[in-house]
Design a protein around this motif. Structure first.
Motif, PDB file in Angstrom:
ATOM      1  N   GLU A  70      36.309  42.534  32.268  1.00 30.45           N
ATOM      2  CA  GLU A  70      35.343  41.564  31.656  1.00 30.45           C
ATOM      3  C   GLU A  70      33.912  42.169  31.788  1.00 30.45           C
ATOM      4  OE1 GLU A  70      33.750  37.199  32.604  1.00 30.45           O
ATOM      5  OE2 GLU A  70      34.690  38.245  34.310  1.00 30.45           O
ATOM      6  N   GLN A  71      33.725  42.955  32.689  1.00 30.58           N
ATOM      7  CA  GLN A  71      32.513  43.689  33.093  1.00 30.58           C
ATOM      8  C   GLN A  71      32.366  44.664  31.944  1.00 30.58           C
ATOM      9  OE1 GLN A  71      32.925  45.195  37.089  1.00 30.58           O
ATOM     10  NE2 GLN A  71      32.441  43.252  37.990  1.00 30.58           N
ATOM     11  N   GLN A  72      33.233  45.281  31.454  1.00 34.46           N
ATOM     12  CA  GLN A  72      33.447  46.241  30.512  1.00 34.46           C
ATOM     13  C   GLN A  72      33.311  45.856  29.108  1.00 34.46           C
ATOM     14  OE1 GLN A  72      36.612  48.770  31.427  1.00 34.46           O
ATOM     15  NE2 GLN A  72      35.407  49.788  33.073  1.00 34.46           N
ATOM     16  N   GLY A  73      33.408  44.310  28.832  1.00 34.74           N
ATOM     17  CA  GLY A  73      33.354  43.640  27.572  1.00 34.74           C
ATOM     18  C   GLY A  73      34.606  43.868  26.967  1.00 34.74           C
ATOM     19  N   LYS A  74      35.858  44.104  27.548  1.00 32.20           N
ATOM     20  CA  LYS A  74      37.035  43.951  27.206  1.00 32.20           C
ATOM     21  C   LYS A  74      37.689  42.836  27.275  1.00 32.20           C
ATOM     22  CE  LYS A  74      37.625  48.866  28.472  1.00 32.20           C
ATOM     23  NZ  LYS A  74      38.457  49.791  29.343  1.00 32.20           N
ATOM     24  N   LEU A  75      38.825  42.647  26.780  1.00 31.84           N
ATOM     25  CA  LEU A  75      39.624  41.349  26.707  1.00 31.84           C
ATOM     26  C   LEU A  75      40.039  41.157  28.163  1.00 31.84           C
ATOM     27  CD1 LEU A  75      40.816  39.030  25.113  1.00 31.84           C
ATOM     28  CD2 LEU A  75      43.001  40.142  24.598  1.00 31.84           C
ATOM     29  N   SER A  76      39.748  39.870  28.662  1.00 28.21           N
ATOM     30  CA  SER A  76      40.323  39.691  30.156  1.00 28.21           C
ATOM     31  C   SER A  76      40.836  38.107  30.041  1.00 28.21           C
ATOM     32  CB  SER A  76      39.239  39.677  30.990  1.00 28.21           C
ATOM     33  OG  SER A  76      38.088  38.601  30.539  1.00 28.21           O
ATOM     34  N   VAL A  77      40.962  37.772  31.376  1.00 28.54           N
ATOM     35  CA  VAL A  77      41.614  36.502  31.306  1.00 28.54           C
ATOM     36  C   VAL A  77      41.228  35.752  32.832  1.00 28.54           C
ATOM     37  CG1 VAL A  77      43.749  37.312  32.499  1.00 28.54           C
ATOM     38  CG2 VAL A  77      43.825  35.420  31.435  1.00 28.54           C
ATOM     39  N   LYS A  78      40.965  34.437  32.679  1.00 31.69           N
ATOM     40  CA  LYS A  78      40.788  33.907  33.927  1.00 31.69           C
ATOM     41  C   LYS A  78      41.905  33.554  34.877  1.00 31.69           C
ATOM     42  CE  LYS A  78      38.054  29.680  35.387  1.00 31.69           C
ATOM     43  NZ  LYS A  78      37.079  30.404  36.258  1.00 31.69           N
ATOM     44  N   MET A  79      42.228  34.369  36.004  1.00 32.32           N
ATOM     45  CA  MET A  79      43.235  34.395  36.882  1.00 32.32           C
ATOM     46  C   MET A  79      43.575  33.055  37.773  1.00 32.32           C
ATOM     47  SD  MET A  79      44.872  37.118  36.178  1.00 32.32           S
ATOM     48  CE  MET A  79      46.058  36.778  37.655  1.00 32.32           C
ATOM     49  N   THR A  80      42.582  32.369  37.704  1.00 35.08           N
ATOM     50  CA  THR A  80      42.690  31.001  38.485  1.00 35.08           C
ATOM     51  C   THR A  80      43.945  30.025  37.960  1.00 35.08           C
ATOM     52  OG1 THR A  80      40.794  30.122  37.497  1.00 35.08           O
ATOM     53  CG2 THR A  80      40.691  30.972  39.734  1.00 35.08           C
ATOM     54  N   GLN A  81      43.932  30.339  36.560  1.00 34.45           N
ATOM     55  CA  GLN A  81      45.025  29.607  35.836  1.00 34.45           C
ATOM     56  C   GLN A  81      46.596  29.604  36.224  1.00 34.45           C
ATOM     57  OE1 GLN A  81      45.631  30.693  31.528  1.00 34.45           O
ATOM     58  NE2 GLN A  81      43.872  32.048  32.064  1.00 34.45           N
ATOM     59  N   PHE A  82      46.678  30.920  37.057  1.00 39.15           N
ATOM     60  CA  PHE A  82      48.121  31.227  37.403  1.00 39.15           C
ATOM     61  C   PHE A  82      48.471  31.098  38.860  1.00 39.15           C
ATOM     62  CE2 PHE A  82      46.823  34.498  33.839  1.00 39.15           C
ATOM     63  CZ  PHE A  82      47.633  33.699  33.107  1.00 39.15           C
ATOM     64  N   LEU A  83      47.277  30.127  39.509  1.00 41.14           N
ATOM     65  CA  LEU A  83      47.624  30.205  41.027  1.00 41.14           C
ATOM     66  C   LEU A  83      48.824  29.052  40.983  1.00 41.14           C
ATOM     67  CD1 LEU A  83      43.722  29.757  42.109  1.00 41.14           C
ATOM     68  CD2 LEU A  83      45.818  31.592  42.824  1.00 41.14           C
ATOM     69  N   ASP A  84      49.506  28.553  40.314  1.00 45.12           N
ATOM     70  CA  ASP A  84      50.698  27.579  40.631  1.00 45.12           C
ATOM     71  C   ASP A  84      51.826  28.727  40.937  1.00 45.12           C
ATOM     72  OD1 ASP A  84      50.217  28.669  37.800  1.00 45.12           O
ATOM     73  OD2 ASP A  84      51.583  27.246  37.150  1.00 45.12           O
TER      74      ASP A  84
ATOM     75  N   ASN B 143      44.213  33.079  54.414  1.00 49.55           N
ATOM     76  CA  ASN B 143      44.230  33.813  52.980  1.00 49.55           C
ATOM     77  C   ASN B 143      45.528  32.978  52.132  1.00 49.55           C
ATOM     78  OD1 ASN B 143      42.528  35.820  51.656  1.00 49.55           O
ATOM     79  ND2 ASN B 143      44.478  36.352  51.137  1.00 49.55           N
ATOM     80  N   ASN B 144      46.656  32.979  52.723  1.00 46.41           N
ATOM     81  CA  ASN B 144      47.756  32.500  51.952  1.00 46.41           C
ATOM     82  C   ASN B 144      47.538  30.996  51.991  1.00 46.41           C
ATOM     83  OD1 ASN B 144      49.102  34.749  51.248  1.00 46.41           O
ATOM     84  ND2 ASN B 144      50.600  34.653  53.153  1.00 46.41           N
ATOM     85  N   ARG B 145      47.071  30.205  52.915  1.00 45.10           N
ATOM     86  CA  ARG B 145      46.705  28.741  52.887  1.00 45.10           C
ATOM     87  C   ARG B 145      45.912  28.646  51.740  1.00 45.10           C
ATOM     88  NH1 ARG B 145      44.529  26.546  57.276  1.00 45.10           N
ATOM     89  NH2 ARG B 145      45.549  24.369  56.769  1.00 45.10           N
ATOM     90  N   ILE B 146      44.741  29.387  51.352  1.00 44.36           N
ATOM     91  CA  ILE B 146      43.817  29.057  50.320  1.00 44.36           C
ATOM     92  C   ILE B 146      44.760  29.253  49.013  1.00 44.36           C
ATOM     93  CG2 ILE B 146      41.984  30.354  49.132  1.00 44.36           C
ATOM     94  CD1 ILE B 146      40.868  31.182  51.837  1.00 44.36           C
ATOM     95  N   LEU B 147      45.383  30.460  48.841  1.00 48.17           N
ATOM     96  CA  LEU B 147      46.234  30.468  47.462  1.00 48.17           C
ATOM     97  C   LEU B 147      47.129  29.488  47.396  1.00 48.17           C
ATOM     98  CD1 LEU B 147      47.003  34.264  48.146  1.00 48.17           C
ATOM     99  CD2 LEU B 147      45.343  33.135  46.383  1.00 48.17           C
ATOM    100  N   ILE B 148      47.837  29.048  48.214  1.00 53.75           N
ATOM    101  CA  ILE B 148      48.908  27.898  48.156  1.00 53.75           C
ATOM    102  C   ILE B 148      48.171  26.436  47.899  1.00 53.75           C
ATOM    103  CG2 ILE B 148      50.657  26.535  49.518  1.00 53.75           C
ATOM    104  CD1 ILE B 148      51.270  29.111  50.794  1.00 53.75           C
ATOM    105  N   ASP B 149      47.126  26.178  48.841  1.00 50.64           N
ATOM    106  CA  ASP B 149      46.374  24.936  48.329  1.00 50.64           C
ATOM    107  C   ASP B 149      45.938  24.995  46.888  1.00 50.64           C
ATOM    108  OD1 ASP B 149      45.351  22.257  49.518  1.00 50.64           O
ATOM    109  OD2 ASP B 149      43.569  23.535  48.910  1.00 50.64           O
ATOM    110  N   ALA B 150      45.294  25.956  46.444  1.00 46.78           N
ATOM    111  CA  ALA B 150      44.676  25.986  45.249  1.00 46.78           C
ATOM    112  C   ALA B 150      45.740  25.765  44.158  1.00 46.78           C
ATOM    113  CB  ALA B 150      43.984  27.496  44.989  1.00 46.78           C
ATOM    114  N   GLY B 151      47.209  26.199  44.370  1.00 51.90           N
ATOM    115  CA  GLY B 151      48.168  26.289  43.515  1.00 51.90           C
ATOM    116  C   GLY B 151      48.659  24.733  43.445  1.00 51.90           C
TER     117      GLY B 151
END
Length: 567
Positions: free
Chosen positions: A205-219, A235-243
């Motif tokens: 994203e910083q280099q202006g290339k095709l990127s993706v929003k990773m939060t959509q894959f937290l499930d 750390n894992n509790r954050i990832l799990i709760d978001a998913g």
């Protein structure tokens, strides 16, 4: 079943620092090592940002492969962590413009990890330029060498423990490799993959290339992390709760929605433990009974018809897995009953093998034996080559099962062909003719350990005041979750007056308990006939229990889920 002692968890710190949290819940959190209010904030901004060893090199390699349209193949694993890791890699990399496919070894034919045979299979099927392992590879020295001989570069992403130098891959990303500064060693394979992809996407994203929003894959990250029984550090509790939040809001893979529907679960009411006890087993069943491709394709599905077809197939495989597991466990118990031992003279370890046992279910059976007898258990099944047998090990608190196997391998190198795993679970391969020798060596090693380890202990959070026996307490506990491995849900104990009781289906015990203030509360002891001795003439009962809600005919009431019962 092993004898049980019931102990109350010690409180490790003062609970005054938790604003708005009742004192008894603050004490429960302190007993689990929570030291600050920040640890109760499960926000993505609090995720660790320390870079993992090898991460930058891996990001550069993948970034270059995408730009050059090089062929990438993901080498996955055949459990829920491996399936979610593989799906995550495919979805994110394809969204960033990569040419990427995947390969998951047939556990019955190729075994675990990036072996030379898997490297050769990947080459013959896809002719890739780059192999990326997920949830495996940290011990795949020969497989990496084979890949290099075929002019394929290799990135290893893994989380399994190792005390050795990693393979000579172009990049190795594993928080548990020697010299890695990443603070959390509890990441699952899917968590490691997520970090790599997040750094890659940010750089692109910083280099202006095709990127993706990773939060959509937290499930996917939440599902793989919880199903792999990863320790629930902050750390894992954050990832799990978001998913979990994304799944509740229907912002998840349609395959996950389909699996929940097939299991008759409401996504809006999803709890973190459902990831481990509802979704995880159905995905794992694919790798145990047939091929993990079914589970991965369900997670990759974009059309409802395909997703529900695969979800129903996974559900059926899980039913078959349960039938095989039940039969194997009964055979194991029958074999054990023929060995003359009693509760005061159990063997140090349970090591079992039958020629006809199903290789895909031995891990579950080992886990059931471990739970019932409170002994480390290794269950073996025949390998397809007819020469070796493959074992799955499960251990109790205080015995690091992978390290125990490694000690045998170091003392008697000829006994163990391959091994790997964690403190609580491991896998290994030995020569069939060495089974008796391995069993003797393993039992001798375990028997030399501290005898106190073999005393089963049920930890509780003490007595709960009657004023807290209400639905609002259930809600408060849920809000402080997710709860799970190394961050266990609150468990209480207390003596209650029995007002009434009833047997349900002649196996589950329903109790109505009279409190000191005159109110009644319901309790349920599932499979009580097989677990407890209930004296109906006794007016009192001592319970260890967790709090839950019971929904019946639209009415919601408090229910105690009985974990242990004694008079």
């Amino acid at each position: 079943m092993s004898k049980l002692r019931i102990l109350q968890r010690p409180y490790l710190s003062s609970p005054e620092c938790f604003q708005g949290v009742p004192v008894f819940l603050a004490q429960i959190l302190a007993a689990r090592g929570v030291q600050s209010e920040r640890e109760l904030e499960l926000k993505l901004k609090h995720l660790f940002t320390t870079e993992m060893k090898g991460l930058s090199a891996a990001v550069e390699l993948v970034d270059q492969a995408i730009d050059q349209q090089a062929k990438i193949v993901i080498v996955g694993d055949y459990d829920a962590d491996g399936a979610t890791s593989t799906a995550l890699m495919l979805l994110a990399l394809r969204a960033m413009g990569a040419q990427v496919d995947y390969l998951v070894p047939d556990r019955f034919k190729y075994g675990y990890g990036l072996t030379p045979a898997i490297a050769e299979l990947a080459f013959s099927r896809f002719h890739p330029d780059l192999l990326i392992t997920v949830d495996n590879g940290i011990s795949s020295h020969e497989g990496v060498a084979s890949a290099h001989a075929l002019a394929m570069k290799v990135i290893i992403t893994d989380h399994h423990l190792t005390t050795k130098a990693p393979p000579a891959a172009e990049a190795v990303v594993n928080p548990n490799q020697l010299g890695c500064p990443f603070p959390s060693k509890a990441l699952a394979g899917v968590g490691v993959a997520f970090y790599l992809l997040a750094h890659l996407s940010r750089q692109r994203e910083q280099q202006g290339k095709l990127s993706v929003k990773m939060t959509q894959f937290l499930d996917l990250v939440a599902l793989g992390t919880y199903a792999d029984v990863a320790s629930l550090d902050h750390n894992n509790r954050i990832l799990i709760d978001a998913g979990v939040q994304r799944i509740r809001q229907q912002q998840c893979r349609i395959g996950i929605t389909a699996l929940l529907d097939v299991a008759n679960r409401d996504a809006a009411q999803l709890r973190a433990e459902d990831l481990g006890f509802v979704l995880g087993p159905r995905i794992n069943a694919a790798g145990r009974m047939e091929t993990m491709d079914i589970g991965i394709e369900c997670l990759l599905a974009t059309e409802p018809t395909q997703a529900y077809t695969l979800a129903r197939q996974l559900n059926q495989l899980n039913l078959e897995r349960r039938q095989v597991e039940t039969q194997m466990k009964q055979e194991a118990l029958t074999a054990l009953s023929q060995i003359q031992f009693d509760q005061d003279d159990l063997p140090a370890a349970l090591v079992m093998y039958e020629e006809h046992w199903h290789q895909g279910v031995i891990g579950i059976v080992a886990g059931r034996l471990k739970e019932q007898f409170h002994r480390p258990a290794i269950v073996f099944a025949a390998d397809q080559d007819g020469i070796h047998i493959k074992g799955s090990a499960r251990s109790i608190e205080g015995i690091h099962i992978r390290d125990a196997i490694e000690r045998i391998a170091e003392k008697q190198p000829n006994l163990v062909r391959f091994f790997g795993g964690h403190a609580a679970a491991a896998g290994l391969t030995i020569h069939k003719n060495d089974f008796v020798a391995f069993k003797q060596a393993f039992n001798q090693l375990i028997a030399e350990m501290d005898p106190d380890i073999f005393q089963a202990t049920l930890w509780t959070d003490g007595e709960l005041e009657e004023a807290a026996l209400q639905l609002s307490t259930v809600e408060q506990i849920e809000q402080l979750g997710p709860w799970g491995h190394q961050f266990p849900a609150p468990v209480f104990q207390g003596v209650f007056q029995i007002d009434d009781y009833r047997w349900l289906k002649d196996t589950h015990l329903k109790l109505w308990l009279r409190l000191g203030n005159g109110e009644r509360v319901e309790a349920i002891a599932f499979s009580a006939k097989d677990k407890f001795t209930f004296d109906q003439s006794n007016a009192q009962v001592n319970l260890v229990y967790s709090l839950d809600r019971n929904v019946f005919n639209g009415r919601v009431s408090l229910q105690l889920n009985v974990i242990h019962l004694q008079h």
